[in-house]
Design a protein around this motif. Structure first.
Motif, PDB file in Angstrom:
ATOM      1  N   TRP A   1       0.852  -1.207   0.000  1.00 30.51           N
ATOM      2  CA  TRP A   1       0.000   0.000   0.000  1.00 30.51           C
ATOM      3  C   TRP A   1       0.882   1.250   0.000  1.00 30.51           C
ATOM      4  N   ILE A   2       1.897   1.271   0.872  1.00 27.58           N
ATOM      5  CA  ILE A   2       2.827   2.412   0.940  1.00 27.58           C
ATOM      6  C   ILE A   2       3.507   2.608  -0.427  1.00 27.58           C
TER       7      ILE A   2
ATOM      8  N   ASP B   1       1.131  12.064   9.756  1.00 29.21           N
ATOM      9  CA  ASP B   1       1.943  11.071   9.033  1.00 29.21           C
ATOM     10  C   ASP B   1       1.342   9.683   9.259  1.00 29.21           C
ATOM     11  N   ILE B   2       1.390   8.863   8.219  1.00 34.94           N
ATOM     12  CA  ILE B   2       0.839   7.503   8.307  1.00 34.94           C
ATOM     13  C   ILE B   2       1.949   6.564   8.777  1.00 34.94           C
ATOM     14  N   ILE B   3       1.644   5.810   9.828  1.00 36.13           N
ATOM     15  CA  ILE B   3       2.642   4.922  10.436  1.00 36.13           C
ATOM     16  C   ILE B   3       2.272   3.458  10.179  1.00 36.13           C
TER      17      ILE B   3
ATOM     18  N   GLY C   1      -1.434   3.206  11.938  1.00 35.10           N
ATOM     19  CA  GLY C   1      -2.111   4.296  12.634  1.00 35.10           C
ATOM     20  C   GLY C   1      -1.649   5.639  12.083  1.00 35.10           C
ATOM     21  N   ILE C   2      -2.066   6.703  12.762  1.00 30.13           N
ATOM     22  CA  ILE C   2      -1.747   8.067  12.330  1.00 30.13           C
ATOM     23  C   ILE C   2      -0.989   8.765  13.455  1.00 30.13           C
TER      24      ILE C   2
ATOM     25  N   LEU D   1       4.674   7.112   5.850  1.00 30.11           N
ATOM     26  CA  LEU D   1       4.225   7.709   4.590  1.00 30.11           C
ATOM     27  C   LEU D   1       3.653   9.084   4.918  1.00 30.11           C
ATOM     28  N   ARG D   2       4.132  10.114   4.205  1.00 26.01           N
ATOM     29  CA  ARG D   2       3.563  11.463   4.398  1.00 26.01           C
ATOM     30  C   ARG D   2       2.662  11.767   3.211  1.00 26.01           C
ATOM     31  N   LEU D   3       1.404  12.034   3.480  1.00 23.79           N
ATOM     32  CA  LEU D   3       0.454  12.287   2.392  1.00 23.79           C
ATOM     33  C   LEU D   3       0.780  13.611   1.717  1.00 23.79           C
ATOM     34  N   ASN D   4       0.614  13.660   0.401  1.00 27.32           N
ATOM     35  CA  ASN D   4       0.835  14.915  -0.334  1.00 27.32           C
ATOM     36  C   ASN D   4      -0.391  15.800  -0.187  1.00 27.32           C
TER      37      ASN D   4
END
Length: 232
Positions: free
Chosen positions: A86-87, A166-168, A183-184, A228-231
């Motif tokens: 997914w990442i 940030d997505i962890i 999580g977030i 993962l850092r969302l744009n």
């Protein structure tokens, strides 16, 4: 994203909500969430709101975009079952950026085969040889990629670089599995990063009492994190 994610606090945990049908369909369930569907729902709502998309059809399109490889629902195997996959997909399609390496991540090498070696846990796979072969192909492809992770002992050191929202993905020492929980990131009043997540059966969506670094340390099966850092 964080405001939407926080609005789910108190929602019941429910496992396997996406696997209750015989055929892969775009399942929507906001009354019971597991760690992944909580994350997914938060992202989908945030992206729709940001783009000013407010119809149910807009929501379902965005949900398909986030849940499936290349944003397309084809069959069971097109769902991004492994979180590192997914990442990778989010990073490739520039929905987010895998920032693990630049935050000090080290190579994460692992042979991924959990689904194909635990068929009893996946009813949709169990009696479908075609799907089993496709999942094996996907697992091989994940295993060959260059991934990075921040080991548990280094999390506190890089914590100041983690941002709210940030997505962890939490890496695991369970054989054949890449990531066991998600999580977030949320910075609390103590200045520390905590995890906003759907913990497990019998619990509700909540923020961890312990900071992220201590939370990861408290479970011997958790080895570190990917981020993962969302744009925008």
């Amino acid at each position: 994203l964080l405001n939407i994610a926080k609005s789910f606090i108190g929602t019941d945990y429910e496992a396997h909500t996406l696997d209750k049908t015989d055929k892969e369909e775009l399942v929507i369930n906001l009354t019971g969430l597991d760690c992944y569907t909580f994350l997914e729902s938060s992202i989908v709502f945030a992206r729709c709101i940001k783009k000013g998309l407010t119809t149910f059809e807009d929501y379902t399109k965005e949900l398909e975009n986030i849940r499936y490889r290349n944003g397309k629902l084809k069959d069971y195997t097109s769902r991004l079952h492994y979180f590192s996959d997914w990442i990778y997909d989010m990073n490739k399609r520039k929905i987010g950026k895998d920032i693990t390496k630049e935050l000090g991540g080290i190579p994460y090498k692992k042979s991924i085969n959990y689904m194909s070696t635990h068929l009893d846990s996946y009813p949709m796979l169990k009696n479908n040889e075609k799907f089993i072969q496709e999942i094996k192909r996907i697992e091989k492809s994940i295993s060959k990629r260059k991934y990075y992770f921040i080991p548990q002992k280094n999390i506190e050191r890089i914590e100041s670089k983690i941002k709210d929202g940030d997505i962890i993905g939490i890496t695991t020492n369970i054989e054949g599995l890449d990531i066991s929980h998600t999580g977030i990131a949320i910075r609390e009043n103590n200045g520390r990063i905590h995890l906003l997540h759907a913990p497990n059966v019998g619990y509700k969506v909540q923020i961890t009492e312990k900071p992220l670094a201590s939370y990861i340390r408290s479970n011997p099966k958790q080895t570190g994190i990917m981020i993962l850092r969302l744009n925008e």
